[in-house]
Design a protein around this motif. Structure first.
Motif, PDB file in Angstrom:
ATOM      1  N   ALA A 385       0.835  -1.207   0.000  1.00  0.00           N
ATOM      2  CA  ALA A 385       0.000   0.000   0.000  1.00  0.00           C
ATOM      3  C   ALA A 385       0.871   1.258   0.000  1.00  0.00           C
ATOM      4  O   ALA A 385       0.609   2.215  -0.744  1.00  0.00           O
ATOM      5  N   LEU A 386       1.915   1.275   0.825  1.00  0.00           N
ATOM      6  CA  LEU A 386       2.772   2.465   0.876  1.00  0.00           C
ATOM      7  C   LEU A 386       3.555   2.653  -0.417  1.00  0.00           C
ATOM      8  O   LEU A 386       3.752   3.787  -0.892  1.00  0.00           O
ATOM      9  N   LEU A 387       4.011   1.552  -1.006  1.00  0.00           N
ATOM     10  CA  LEU A 387       4.736   1.693  -2.274  1.00  0.00           C
ATOM     11  C   LEU A 387       3.803   2.180  -3.388  1.00  0.00           C
ATOM     12  O   LEU A 387       4.220   2.909  -4.294  1.00  0.00           O
ATOM     13  N   GLN A 388       2.545   1.795  -3.314  1.00  0.00           N
ATOM     14  CA  GLN A 388       1.597   2.312  -4.314  1.00  0.00           C
ATOM     15  C   GLN A 388       1.305   3.791  -4.067  1.00  0.00           C
ATOM     16  O   GLN A 388       1.109   4.563  -5.009  1.00  0.00           O
ATOM     17  N   MET A 389       1.303   4.188  -2.809  1.00  0.00           N
ATOM     18  CA  MET A 389       1.202   5.630  -2.538  1.00  0.00           C
ATOM     19  C   MET A 389       2.422   6.360  -3.111  1.00  0.00           C
ATOM     20  O   MET A 389       2.308   7.479  -3.630  1.00  0.00           O
ATOM     21  N   ALA A 390       3.574   5.711  -3.017  1.00  0.00           N
ATOM     22  CA  ALA A 390       4.786   6.323  -3.591  1.00  0.00           C
ATOM     23  C   ALA A 390       4.622   6.520  -5.095  1.00  0.00           C
ATOM     24  O   ALA A 390       5.074   7.520  -5.668  1.00  0.00           O
ATOM     25  N   CYS A 391       3.950   5.565  -5.746  1.00  0.00           N
ATOM     26  CA  CYS A 391       3.686   5.714  -7.189  1.00  0.00           C
ATOM     27  C   CYS A 391       2.838   6.960  -7.439  1.00  0.00           C
ATOM     28  O   CYS A 391       3.074   7.706  -8.402  1.00  0.00           O
ATOM     29  N   PHE A 392       1.848   7.201  -6.578  1.00  0.00           N
ATOM     30  CA  PHE A 392       1.020   8.406  -6.738  1.00  0.00           C
ATOM     31  C   PHE A 392       1.851   9.667  -6.536  1.00  0.00           C
ATOM     32  O   PHE A 392       1.665  10.665  -7.228  1.00  0.00           O
TER      33      PHE A 392
END
Ligand code: FES
Length: 501
Positions: A385-392
């Motif tokens: 989840a945090l790495l996907q936030m990093a993508c955002f």
């Protein structure tokens, strides 16, 4: 009175076939049935009796409530099929008039909409959850008009997404015992029929949204999916069912799972392919430091490359609690909104890869809300989840304004209650033709309001300012020149066919 705009039908004209014409806009009504022969609201009819003494008796007593409501729902269905906003509003007002909670109209509309969603759940059901929450807010103040706006917008959005779509039948419910592993595997291989059958079988066996949600959230986070919608919708479906009733679980969750199978897996395109490697490199456990990140550290993430943001997550994960990283990444998403160079959203002479708009930014905040709620229940999902936030955080860095000055100062919110009151009023009279835009204002507003108590003061400040900027930003809602420019470049015609490739 005429059900169209209320002019007196007593001034209309009746022909030999017993058809009454309202002369203002030519609506015509069959006097036997009250049906509108031109497509539109019908009129009420009354039993009439001609007695031997020459008198005509008219029974003006009201029909039983259930009969009246059933007739109104027939009209609402017709209004839904035509996506006629005014007609939808009138039928909902009629439900109120006969003493029936107009929420029954929304419940019916879910059943009309769901089978027509060929590729699964759209924003309509997600926005419905937010519109119904807003309706509850207005119910506290007792303003009927605001409440009916929320319900009308809810049904209008569903009608828009279903317009001119045929029904796409659902598979039969699976009779096999429910298996979370099997469901995840069916979703992973994009077998929508099998996954929907599994979910329908689980519901038939007594499972509800709460029981299915953990597996759905895992499947949603298995990829950097569809601008975060896969995870956002896990929560929106739960909220919608909580308001409309668990008996709608089958159509709502079938639509959701179908959509999850068809979701765009952005981690498979070159820009986000490093995501899988970044996931593998996460430390086995997060640290436990709980001090919020300072502003300079977070602002350094704004405009940073994906690899830099991933590296920051890897490094910080060793010392800091995941909630701290979440807070920092949320703040970075908010700063992205504050720094967005909106000229990019207006431009026509751009490559397809540079098509960018406000909604490309707002999802960072709505996804962040879904992440916190998901990971509070399933802490094992913090990593993806945090790495996907990093993508955002990193995905829109080419579109930021690197100019001087701090946009936070320009959009800072001093009175948050006044901001939310103003935004509620604005969203109820948005003036936008496509339902998707007010839906995004509303869902961002709801997400921010929900998350504020969980944010550090600096993140609150940035997020409120970002919300304020987003909801007040002018939006170019159609790109005629850009579309044609890019079409010519793709096809290879015109003077400079390669310019926009
Ligand atoms: S008011 Fe009767 S048709 Fe418009």
């Amino acid at each position: 009175r005429c059900p169209h705009e209320g002019y007196p039908l007593s001034q209309g004209t009746v022909d030999d076939a017993c058809v009454l014409t309202c002369n203002w806009h030519n609506w015509k009504f069959d006097l036997e049935t009250g049906a509108n022969t031109m497509s539109g609201d019908g009129v009420r009819t009354y039993p009439v009796e001609r007695r031997d003494d020459g008198h005509v008796w008219v029974d003006v007593s009201d029909p039983p409530q259930d009969q009246a409501a059933a007739k109104i729902l027939v009209g609402l269905r017709a209004a839904f099929d035509e996506r006629d906003h005014g007609w939808i509003a009138r039928e909902l007002a009629r439900l109120v008039e006969v003493g029936v909670d107009p929420i029954v109209g929304v419940q019916a509309a879910v059943g009309w909409c769901a089978p027509r969603l060929e590729y699964g759940m759209t924003h309509a059901f997600a926005a419905a959850a937010d519109w119904l929450a807003l309706r509850d807010h207005f119910a506290e103040s007792g303003c009927l008009e605001d409440q009916l706006i929320c319900l009308t917008e809810t049904i209008d959005h569903m009608a828009f997404d279903a317009l001119r779509e045929p029904e796409h039948p659902l598979p039969a419910a699976s009779e096999a015992p429910y298996s979370a592993d099997a469901l995840r595997e069916q979703i992973e291989r994009e077998d929508a029929d099998a996954a929907v059958a599994t979910v329908l079988g689980a519901i038939a066996a007594g499972m509800d949204h709460a029981a299915l949600a953990p597996t759905l959230a895992q499947a949603a986070l298995a990829h950097y999916n569809d601008f975060g919608h896969s995870l956002i919708y896990v929560h929106k479906t739960g909220e919608l069912l909580a308001r409309l009733g668990a008996e709608l679980a089958a159509p709502v969750l079938a639509a959701y799972v179908r959509g999850l199978c068809y979701a765009t897996r952005e981690d498979l395109i070159p820009e986000f392919r490093p995501y899988a490697r970044a996931l593998a490199k996460l430390p086995p456990a997060f640290g436990d430091a709980r001090e919020p990140c300072d502003d300079a550290e977070v602002r350094a993430l704004v405009g940073a490359s994906l690899s830099k943001v991933f590296s920051w997550v890897h490094k910080q994960a060793e010392a800091r609690a995941p909630e701290v990283l979440h807070d920092a990444l949320t703040r970075a998403c908010a700063h992205n909104i504050l720094r967005f160079d909106a000229a990019h959203a207006e431009a026509s002479d751009v490559k397809v890869a540079d098509n960018i708009g406000w909604l490309d930014f707002s999802h960072g905040l709505t996804f962040a809300s879904a992440v916190r709620r998901t990971c509070a229940a399933q802490p094992s999902l913090w990593g993806p989840a945090l790495l996907q936030m990093a993508c955002f955080v990193a995905r829109n860095r080419r579109f930021l304004d690197a100019g001087e000055g701090d946009p936070l100062a320009r959009y800072r919110v001093d009175d948050r209650q006044a901001l939310f009151a103003e935004l509620r009023a604005r969203v109820c009279d948005h003036g936008l033709p496509l339902p998707i835009h007010p839906a995004h204002w509303l869902k961002t507003m709801c997400a921010v309001e929900l998350e504020l108590p969980h944010m550090s003061p600096s993140t609150q400040e940035a997020t409120l300012a970002a919300l304020r900027r987003f909801v007040h930003a002018p939006m170019k809602l159609k790109h005629a020149r850009r579309n044609v420019h890019q079409a010519m470049a793709l096809v290879g015609v015109g003077d400079e066919p390669s310019a926009a490739r």
